[in-house]
Write an enzyme that holds these catalytic residues in place. Structure first.
Site, short mmCIF file in Angstrom:
data_model
loop_
_atom_site.label_atom_id
_atom_site.label_comp_id
_atom_site.label_asym_id
_atom_site.label_seq_id
_atom_site.Cartn_x
_atom_site.Cartn_y
_atom_site.Cartn_z
N GLU A 194 -3.00 0.50 6.36
CA GLU A 194 -2.72 1.92 5.93
C GLU A 194 -3.89 2.85 6.81
O GLU A 194 -4.67 3.47 5.84
CB GLU A 194 -3.28 2.03 4.20
CG GLU A 194 -2.14 1.17 3.61
CD GLU A 194 -2.35 1.38 1.88
OE1 GLU A 194 -3.31 1.78 1.66
OE2 GLU A 194 -1.56 0.79 1.26
N GLU A 311 3.38 -4.74 1.54
CA GLU A 311 2.77 -4.41 0.10
C GLU A 311 3.98 -3.78 -0.58
O GLU A 311 4.07 -2.39 -0.08
CB GLU A 311 1.47 -3.20 0.10
CG GLU A 311 0.43 -4.26 0.99
CD GLU A 311 -0.97 -3.39 0.69
OE1 GLU A 311 -1.22 -2.50 -0.43
OE2 GLU A 311 -1.73 -3.29 1.54
#
Length: 507
Positions: A194, A311
């Site tokens: 991320e 995710e």
């Protein structure tokens, strides 16, 4: 009502059919070409809340049965669903984790603050050796996510060397000093997490340059070959994928994607409107995969680079009275429906999707296992993985599905979701989800290219959409035998109860 073509190339092509038509499913049992990678059924465990500490790790001195500090009951439960891989140490934690703090004698490891998740003190007692021991006990492949956000190229490079180099070097000798003579085999390596957000708040162009730099120094030692996974987009950020593929496709084997279904409040206290919204947001995964895949196809028509949604899952409000930074939530039949839908979608895109990781394995977000000291329970989501494990490394079978619609407050979504595969022994498995919480669905199924002689099934359902397992009643939602599938005249007729996930095995 809609006709839905499910294949690896185009998962959903919609054509209007007359209202009131029956659900129909055609399985082309002789046309399978693509393999559903077992790694689509992967999991994710972060240093977050009680996923590691109080989850897997209890320490060697714990009265809870363990092997070198790792809980035996959790290991057995995950082996029972054939867990293929496990992602660690994060998540956001990965980009503040410095691996050298987690090796050597535990009493001498420095402590740190977990600034992302609750501001708790992390004592680093669970580090590289413990994680790789866990993976060996599970019989799964490790997926390690390295620190780009606050780490250095040298640090990541030395971590790869420490783990995988078998010769004489400072890092290999340090590993031996810490008790491991032979190197480990580690294939999956994430270069940051991320990085558009908690991993550094970078732009796509800046991260792409950083990825290329870091990935250059993640070396292949001996016969260990890294499958390098670049930090990919946040949901529908298609520009991120465009930049990454245009500038760095040749230096990656995988590109991640993160998408959570959330924003509907409590995990257990919800009405049908919130259930419907959750299903709508879950089905958006299909559009995400299709659009990101289309971008990847322009730069990688051979599909060498895997799309890795590492995710995904439901993100509800935390349970009342728990630490908000621990992301502990209950897990209901609604979550199981979401898992079944997503796994069917991932299967359909198996030409590009090579791995996924539900968030997270124990005690965090859409967990498959919850613990309370010595107690452990298996969630409804766990049982979906138990049913769907038959798809691992099987051949995807193209299906054509004519689905009824589930309607609420003037909005419509498809009521039925399906996937089919053939395993190495020739058995056909069909997984079906009835999203509609109120209405059963009858499905007329044609099996082309095969003569079916026997059908058996398993089902996961319950009386209410918010039913869930508790430590007082751990088997409230569990798998049962399914009898409402009948072979007759070459046709397979199935009656799906409302709000159910069904596995059929055909011989």
């Amino acid at each position: 009502m809609k006709v839905i073509f499910l294949s690896c190339i185009a998962a959903f092509i919609l054509t209007v059919v007359p209202a009131g038509a029956q659900n129909k499913l055609t399985v082309n049992a002789d046309q399978g070409k693509e393999t559903i990678s077992k790694h689509i059924y992967g999991h994710f465990s972060e240093h977050l809340g009680h996923c590691i500490y109080g989850g897997y790790w209890v320490g060697e001195d714990s009265p809870i049965p363990n092997t070198r500090g790792i809980r035996n009951d959790i290991v057995q439960a995950l082996r029972d669903i054939s867990i293929p891989n496990l992602r660690w140490p994060g998540g956001c934690f990965a980009d503040e984790y410095h691996w050298m703090d987690g090796v050597g004698p535990r009493s001498q490891r420095p402590k740190m603050i977990n600034t992302h998740w609750g501001g708790m003190t992390e004592d680093n007692s669970f580090g590289t050796h413990e994680f790789l021991d866990l993976c060996e006990q599970l019989g799964c492949e490790p997926y390690i996510c390295g620190n780009v956000g606050s780490g250095t190229v040298e640090e990541m490079s030395k971590w790869v060397e420490y783990i995988t180099f078998g010769g004489e070097s400072p890092m290999a000798n340090l590993r031996r000093q810490n008790g491991r003579e032979e190197p480990w085999k580690v294939k999956f390596w994430g270069v940051g997490n991320e990085n558009w957000g908690c991993g550094g708040n970078m732009t796509a162009d800046f991260y792409t340059d950083q990825y290329r730099r870091y990935a250059t120094y993640c070396r292949n030692y001996g016969d260990n070959r890294l499958y390098k996974i670049a930090g990919g987009a946040n949901g529908a950020d298609y520009n991120w994928t465009e930049v990454m593929m245009k500038q760095a496709a040749g230096q990656m084997q995988g590109l991640s994607l993160h998408y959570y279904t959330g924003g509907t409040g409590s995990a257990t206290e919800f009405d049908e409107a919130k259930y419907f919204t959750t299903m709508q947001r879950t089905l958006f995964m299909e559009e995400l995969l299709a659009k990101h895949s289309n971008i990847m196809d322009r730069y990688d028509p051979q599909k060498r680079v895997g799309l890795i949604p590492d995710e995904w899952g439901n993100w509800h409000s935390v349970e009342p009275g728990t630490n908000p930074g621990f992301l502990y939530q209950q897990n209901t039949l609604r979550d199981a429906i979401v898992a079944g839908i997503n796994l069917n979608i991932f299967n359909a895109h198996c030409d590009r999707v090579k791995m996924t990781n539900i968030a997270q394995t124990v005690n965090v977000l859409q967990a498959v296992i919850l613990t309370d000291k010595e107690k452990m329970l298996l969630t409804p989501t766990y049982w979906v993985y138990y049913l769907y494990k038959v798809h691992q490394d099987a051949t995807l079978l193209p299906v054509l599905l004519t689905s009824d619609t589930y309607e609420l407050n003037g909005k419509k979504i498809d009521a039925v979701n399906a996937s089919a595969s053939k395993d190495a022994s020739g058995k056909i498995h069909i997984t079906l989800v009835n999203i509609d919480p109120n209405k059963m669905q009858t499905i007329e199924t044609e099996l082309r290219g095969v003569t079916a002689k026997k059908v058996s099934g398993k089902i996961l359902t319950s009386a209410k959409i918010n039913d869930h397992n508790t430590f007082e009643n751990p088997d409230a939602v569990a798998v049962k035998d399914f009898k409402d599938a009948k072979l007759s005249g070459g046709k397979l007729n199935v009656t799906l109860p409302a709000k159910s996930v069904v596995l059929l095995e055909i011989e």
